[in-house]
Design a protein around this motif. Sequence first.
Motif, PDB file in Angstrom:
ATOM      1  N   LEU A 253       0.829  -1.201   0.000  1.00  0.00           N
ATOM      2  CA  LEU A 253       0.000   0.000   0.000  1.00  0.00           C
ATOM      3  C   LEU A 253       0.866   1.254   0.000  1.00  0.00           C
ATOM      4  O   LEU A 253       0.596   2.213  -0.745  1.00  0.00           O
ATOM      5  CB  LEU A 253      -0.925   0.004   1.214  1.00  0.00           C
ATOM      6  N   LEU A 254       1.923   1.267   0.816  1.00  0.00           N
ATOM      7  CA  LEU A 254       2.782   2.443   0.874  1.00  0.00           C
ATOM      8  C   LEU A 254       3.499   2.658  -0.464  1.00  0.00           C
ATOM      9  O   LEU A 254       3.641   3.802  -0.919  1.00  0.00           O
ATOM     10  CB  LEU A 254       3.789   2.307   2.014  1.00  0.00           C
ATOM     11  N   CYS A 255       3.911   1.583  -1.116  1.00  0.00           N
ATOM     12  CA  CYS A 255       4.524   1.718  -2.454  1.00  0.00           C
ATOM     13  C   CYS A 255       3.523   2.306  -3.443  1.00  0.00           C
ATOM     14  O   CYS A 255       3.872   3.187  -4.249  1.00  0.00           O
ATOM     15  CB  CYS A 255       5.011   0.366  -2.941  1.00  0.00           C
TER      16      CYS A 255
ATOM     17  N   ALA B 165       7.070   4.436   7.280  1.00  0.00           N
ATOM     18  CA  ALA B 165       7.012   3.255   8.149  1.00  0.00           C
ATOM     19  C   ALA B 165       5.851   2.392   7.680  1.00  0.00           C
ATOM     20  O   ALA B 165       4.705   2.863   7.646  1.00  0.00           O
ATOM     21  CB  ALA B 165       6.841   3.654   9.615  1.00  0.00           C
ATOM     22  N   ALA B 166       6.131   1.151   7.315  1.00  0.00           N
ATOM     23  CA  ALA B 166       5.110   0.266   6.755  1.00  0.00           C
ATOM     24  C   ALA B 166       4.916  -0.949   7.644  1.00  0.00           C
ATOM     25  O   ALA B 166       5.856  -1.723   7.869  1.00  0.00           O
ATOM     26  CB  ALA B 166       5.490  -0.174   5.343  1.00  0.00           C
TER      27      ALA B 166
ATOM     28  N   ILE C 247       2.614   6.412   7.537  1.00  0.00           N
ATOM     29  CA  ILE C 247       2.692   5.113   8.198  1.00  0.00           C
ATOM     30  C   ILE C 247       1.485   4.272   7.805  1.00  0.00           C
ATOM     31  O   ILE C 247       0.337   4.721   7.903  1.00  0.00           O
ATOM     32  CB  ILE C 247       2.805   5.264   9.735  1.00  0.00           C
ATOM     33  N   THR C 248       1.751   3.066   7.320  1.00  0.00           N
ATOM     34  CA  THR C 248       0.670   2.145   6.970  1.00  0.00           C
ATOM     35  C   THR C 248       0.540   1.077   8.044  1.00  0.00           C
ATOM     36  O   THR C 248       1.527   0.657   8.655  1.00  0.00           O
ATOM     37  CB  THR C 248       0.914   1.457   5.614  1.00  0.00           C
ATOM     38  N   ILE C 249      -0.695   0.650   8.248  1.00  0.00           N
ATOM     39  CA  ILE C 249      -1.020  -0.319   9.293  1.00  0.00           C
ATOM     40  C   ILE C 249      -2.080  -1.263   8.748  1.00  0.00           C
ATOM     41  O   ILE C 249      -3.014  -0.820   8.065  1.00  0.00           O
ATOM     42  CB  ILE C 249      -1.578   0.385  10.550  1.00  0.00           C
ATOM     43  N   GLU C 250      -1.949  -2.532   9.043  1.00  0.00           N
ATOM     44  CA  GLU C 250      -3.035  -3.461   8.771  1.00  0.00           C
ATOM     45  C   GLU C 250      -3.704  -3.815  10.087  1.00  0.00           C
ATOM     46  O   GLU C 250      -3.075  -4.356  10.993  1.00  0.00           O
ATOM     47  CB  GLU C 250      -2.542  -4.724   8.064  1.00  0.00           C
TER      48      GLU C 250
ATOM     49  N   LEU D  92      -3.729   4.031   6.091  1.00  0.00           N
ATOM     50  CA  LEU D  92      -2.587   4.922   5.866  1.00  0.00           C
ATOM     51  C   LEU D  92      -2.825   6.226   6.614  1.00  0.00           C
ATOM     52  O   LEU D  92      -3.839   6.898   6.415  1.00  0.00           O
ATOM     53  CB  LEU D  92      -2.404   5.198   4.373  1.00  0.00           C
ATOM     54  N   TRP D  93      -1.871   6.582   7.498  1.00  0.00           N
ATOM     55  CA  TRP D  93      -1.932   7.837   8.247  1.00  0.00           C
ATOM     56  C   TRP D  93      -0.825   8.771   7.791  1.00  0.00           C
ATOM     57  O   TRP D  93       0.294   8.335   7.500  1.00  0.00           O
ATOM     58  CB  TRP D  93      -1.776   7.576   9.751  1.00  0.00           C
ATOM     59  N   HIS D  94      -1.161  10.055   7.755  1.00  0.00           N
ATOM     60  CA  HIS D  94      -0.191  11.110   7.489  1.00  0.00           C
ATOM     61  C   HIS D  94      -0.123  11.989   8.732  1.00  0.00           C
ATOM     62  O   HIS D  94      -1.121  12.579   9.145  1.00  0.00           O
ATOM     63  CB  HIS D  94      -0.636  11.944   6.276  1.00  0.00           C
TER      64      HIS D  94
END
Length: 279
Positions: free
Chosen positions: A83-85, A174-175, A206-209, A270-272
């Motif tokens: 997702l971050l990519c 940060a992934a 920062i991505t989080i599942e 995804l948080w900014h």
Amino acid sequence: MFEEQNDQYFIHSDVFPSTNDEEFSRDSIQFFILLTKNNEDIQVDDDGDLDLIRPERIDVTLVHRNETNVSQCGYQLWNGSLLLCDFILTNQDRFLNRTILELGAGIGLCTLIASRFASTIISTDHDNNLLEVLQENININDSICRKECIQIQKIDWKQFNCNEIDNQIEIILAADVIYDDDLTDALFDVFTKLYQTKSKLHSIYITIEKRINFYAETLSIQCPAYEYFLEKLTQLKIDHPLLTMKEINTDRESIKQCTSMYNRTNELILWHIYHSERF
């Protein structure tokens, strides 16, 4: 990933199926990037037919592990990295000529993709052996990344020294690093120290599942690691009023899905986090 941090349990890759008994595997991922962003760029040939613009294809080969215990999860590839990519490839201008720090880089996919646009990317993790795998992935993907822009650095969040980090950093990536509350505490300490000491730092992506657990005792469904992350996010805002926290829309109109290697579910977040006076 399991919320209970018990290393007797093994976790399996969400992205790659287990196809062999080797400790390490080597697999490929394809990203497709449409270079045209709007209809005004569409061209026709001399016969009046559409001059179709083919997407750019990026072929990435990754050395990784399909199965690890929790403490070695950085050797695997996780959906949050994909997702971050996709976000980076959709928003290339945000990262163009920037100095970027990746925390918990793991096997390095986000570093490889971001290096195509950044002036410098500092790729970090805490495990020397994992950093060797990261270096191997940089070497075997030298045709699609800019090796000269990548620096590898060992960082332990729990023994973090700001003086070891380049003062020019502007963006943190940060992934999928939110799964253990102690590590989340350490990560937010790192965020705080960097915002306080690096005057050019303006954004964290920062991505989080969200990993959902069912608790038989209370007959409830919870995402404890994500809920704890939200608590830390709230406290960070209280402690630092100039920081803004925004959850980014991850639908396919907002972030192009450039690879088919994962399902973009509602659990992928995804948080900014950005500094209102620097961003």
